[in-house]
Scaffold this motif. Structure first.
Motif, PDB file in Angstrom:
ATOM      1  N   THR A  37       0.827  -1.206   0.000  1.00  0.00           N
ATOM      2  CA  THR A  37       0.000   0.000   0.000  1.00  0.00           C
ATOM      3  C   THR A  37       0.861   1.255   0.000  1.00  0.00           C
ATOM      4  O   THR A  37       2.084   1.190   0.233  1.00  0.00           O
ATOM      5  N   ALA A  38       0.219   2.378  -0.219  1.00  0.00           N
ATOM      6  CA  ALA A  38       0.913   3.658  -0.128  1.00  0.00           C
ATOM      7  C   ALA A  38       1.427   3.879   1.294  1.00  0.00           C
ATOM      8  O   ALA A  38       2.521   4.417   1.498  1.00  0.00           O
ATOM      9  N   GLU A  39       0.646   3.448   2.284  1.00  0.00           N
ATOM     10  CA  GLU A  39       1.069   3.554   3.688  1.00  0.00           C
ATOM     11  C   GLU A  39       2.339   2.731   3.935  1.00  0.00           C
ATOM     12  O   GLU A  39       3.241   3.170   4.659  1.00  0.00           O
ATOM     13  N   ASP A  40       2.408   1.544   3.331  1.00  0.00           N
ATOM     14  CA  ASP A  40       3.609   0.709   3.458  1.00  0.00           C
ATOM     15  C   ASP A  40       4.821   1.442   2.872  1.00  0.00           C
ATOM     16  O   ASP A  40       5.917   1.404   3.430  1.00  0.00           O
ATOM     17  N   SER A  41       4.602   2.105   1.744  1.00  0.00           N
ATOM     18  CA  SER A  41       5.681   2.849   1.090  1.00  0.00           C
ATOM     19  C   SER A  41       6.161   3.987   1.981  1.00  0.00           C
ATOM     20  O   SER A  41       7.364   4.200   2.151  1.00  0.00           O
ATOM     21  N   ALA A  42       5.218   4.738   2.546  1.00  0.00           N
ATOM     22  CA  ALA A  42       5.571   5.863   3.419  1.00  0.00           C
ATOM     23  C   ALA A  42       6.364   5.368   4.631  1.00  0.00           C
ATOM     24  O   ALA A  42       7.363   5.974   5.024  1.00  0.00           O
ATOM     25  N   ALA A  43       5.943   4.248   5.216  1.00  0.00           N
ATOM     26  CA  ALA A  43       6.651   3.693   6.370  1.00  0.00           C
ATOM     27  C   ALA A  43       8.055   3.230   5.960  1.00  0.00           C
ATOM     28  O   ALA A  43       9.027   3.449   6.693  1.00  0.00           O
ATOM     29  N   ALA A  44       8.166   2.621   4.768  1.00  0.00           N
ATOM     30  CA  ALA A  44       9.453   2.088   4.310  1.00  0.00           C
ATOM     31  C   ALA A  44      10.487   3.187   4.078  1.00  0.00           C
ATOM     32  O   ALA A  44      11.687   2.955   4.256  1.00  0.00           O
ATOM     33  N   ILE A  45      10.042   4.370   3.674  1.00  0.00           N
ATOM     34  CA  ILE A  45      11.000   5.458   3.429  1.00  0.00           C
ATOM     35  C   ILE A  45      11.093   6.426   4.604  1.00  0.00           C
ATOM     36  O   ILE A  45      11.753   7.453   4.518  1.00  0.00           O
ATOM     37  N   GLY A  46      10.425   6.084   5.708  1.00  0.00           N
ATOM     38  CA  GLY A  46      10.573   6.862   6.930  1.00  0.00           C
ATOM     39  C   GLY A  46       9.818   8.175   6.970  1.00  0.00           C
ATOM     40  O   GLY A  46      10.253   9.118   7.615  1.00  0.00           O
ATOM     41  N   ILE A  47       8.679   8.233   6.302  1.00  0.00           N
ATOM     42  CA  ILE A  47       7.865   9.449   6.331  1.00  0.00           C
ATOM     43  C   ILE A  47       7.016   9.423   7.602  1.00  0.00           C
ATOM     44  O   ILE A  47       6.320   8.446   7.867  1.00  0.00           O
ATOM     45  N   SER A  48       7.092  10.497   8.353  1.00  0.00           N
ATOM     46  CA  SER A  48       6.338  10.547   9.609  1.00  0.00           C
ATOM     47  C   SER A  48       4.837  10.620   9.330  1.00  0.00           C
ATOM     48  O   SER A  48       4.412  11.019   8.242  1.00  0.00           O
ATOM     49  N   ASN A  49       4.047  10.239  10.317  1.00  0.00           N
ATOM     50  CA  ASN A  49       2.589  10.295  10.181  1.00  0.00           C
ATOM     51  C   ASN A  49       2.111  11.705   9.858  1.00  0.00           C
ATOM     52  O   ASN A  49       1.150  11.884   9.112  1.00  0.00           O
ATOM     53  N   ASP A  50       2.774  12.721  10.385  1.00  0.00           N
ATOM     54  CA  ASP A  50       2.388  14.113  10.138  1.00  0.00           C
ATOM     55  C   ASP A  50       2.593  14.529   8.679  1.00  0.00           C
ATOM     56  O   ASP A  50       1.863  15.366   8.169  1.00  0.00           O
ATOM     57  N   GLU A  51       3.598  13.943   8.027  1.00  0.00           N
ATOM     58  CA  GLU A  51       3.928  14.317   6.648  1.00  0.00           C
ATOM     59  C   GLU A  51       3.234  13.461   5.591  1.00  0.00           C
ATOM     60  O   GLU A  51       3.230  13.818   4.421  1.00  0.00           O
ATOM     61  N   ARG A  52       2.668  12.343   5.978  1.00  0.00           N
ATOM     62  CA  ARG A  52       2.145  11.377   5.004  1.00  0.00           C
ATOM     63  C   ARG A  52       1.086  11.961   4.078  1.00  0.00           C
ATOM     64  O   ARG A  52       1.044  11.620   2.901  1.00  0.00           O
ATOM     65  N   ASP A  53       0.240  12.815   4.581  1.00  0.00           N
ATOM     66  CA  ASP A  53      -0.812  13.386   3.733  1.00  0.00           C
ATOM     67  C   ASP A  53      -0.249  14.192   2.567  1.00  0.00           C
ATOM     68  O   ASP A  53      -0.868  14.267   1.505  1.00  0.00           O
ATOM     69  N   SER A  54       0.924  14.796   2.752  1.00  0.00           N
ATOM     70  CA  SER A  54       1.509  15.573   1.661  1.00  0.00           C
ATOM     71  C   SER A  54       2.196  14.675   0.627  1.00  0.00           C
ATOM     72  O   SER A  54       2.425  15.092  -0.506  1.00  0.00           O
ATOM     73  N   TYR A  55       2.519  13.442   0.986  1.00  0.00           N
ATOM     74  CA  TYR A  55       3.167  12.498   0.075  1.00  0.00           C
ATOM     75  C   TYR A  55       2.159  11.606  -0.645  1.00  0.00           C
ATOM     76  O   TYR A  55       2.278  11.372  -1.846  1.00  0.00           O
ATOM     77  N   ILE A  56       1.208  11.064   0.105  1.00  0.00           N
ATOM     78  CA  ILE A  56       0.317  10.037  -0.434  1.00  0.00           C
ATOM     79  C   ILE A  56      -0.805  10.656  -1.256  1.00  0.00           C
ATOM     80  O   ILE A  56      -1.523  11.537  -0.794  1.00  0.00           O
ATOM     81  N   LYS A  57      -0.914  10.181  -2.488  1.00  0.00           N
ATOM     82  CA  LYS A  57      -1.972  10.610  -3.409  1.00  0.00           C
ATOM     83  C   LYS A  57      -3.014   9.488  -3.500  1.00  0.00           C
ATOM     84  O   LYS A  57      -2.697   8.321  -3.277  1.00  0.00           O
TER      85      LYS A  57
END
Length: 189
Positions: free
Chosen positions: A44-64
């Motif tokens: 998932t996109a969430e898995d990707s964000a976790a794998a690259i170390g994106i904090s929960n606060d920043e995830r909304d700006s990364y995940i489309k």
């Protein structure tokens, strides 16, 4: 493996999106997407964000939001030109010539994502404006062409042609074996 290289692109571009095409999922970094089902299932996109170390606060700006890509029916086989272009201040560019003679440029960095995959063929979709990377009939990735400044590229090509002609006229190609001159008919073989 495509996934680790795609994750680097997602972090660099601050763009994480899952694209579904047919029965497969692709991880998109905006300008490039790579097949992830071959590496892991149900990624998932969430898995990707976790794998690259994106904090929960920043995830909304990364995940489309996820995207479904409609079936592509206008693919045409394309071939990369033999030579690539590297500018000192940026990425190398790999030109591709379309069947109608037009040229598009792909960032060499994006092509390297698929280096570990052998026997790739490239197809272009004019409707979707991307190059598909295909292996054994299956799409393993999509790459958007790079936008180039037509005036600068035309000036560069004109300078290159003038230089090649001047080198030919002065016999510079023969100086130390810089280039091999091949007759036009033999060059096409």
């Amino acid at each position: 493996m495509i996934l680790p290289k795609m994750l680097k692109q997602c972090k660099k571009n601050k763009h994480i999106q899952i694209i579904k095409y047919g029965k497969y999922n692709y991880l998109s970094a905006g300008t490039v997407a790579g097949l992830i089902d071959a590496d892991v299932k149900d990624w998932t996109a969430e898995d990707s964000a976790a794998a690259i170390g994106i904090s929960n606060d920043e995830r909304d700006s990364y995940i489309k939001p996820p995207r479904n890509l409609e079936p592509i029916k206008d693919f045409k086989a394309e071939a990369p030109m033999e030579w690539s272009i590297a500018a000192p201040d940026r990425d190398g560019l790999q030109p591709f010539i379309l069947d109608d003679g037009r040229v598009l440029f792909i960032r060499a960095e994006l092509l390297k994502i698929f280096d570990s995959v052998s026997d790739t063929i490239y197809y272009f979709s004019a409707k979707h404006e991307f190059l598909a990377v295909v292996r054994h009939g299956g799409i393993i990735g999509f790459i958007c062409p790079m936008r180039v400044n037509l005036n600068k590229m035309s000036a560069w090509a004109a300078d290159l042609l003038r230089g090649l002609n001047a080198s030919d006229e002065t016999g510079f190609y023969d100086a130390g074996g810089q280039m091999e001159i091949v007759e036009t008919e033999a060059a096409g073989e």
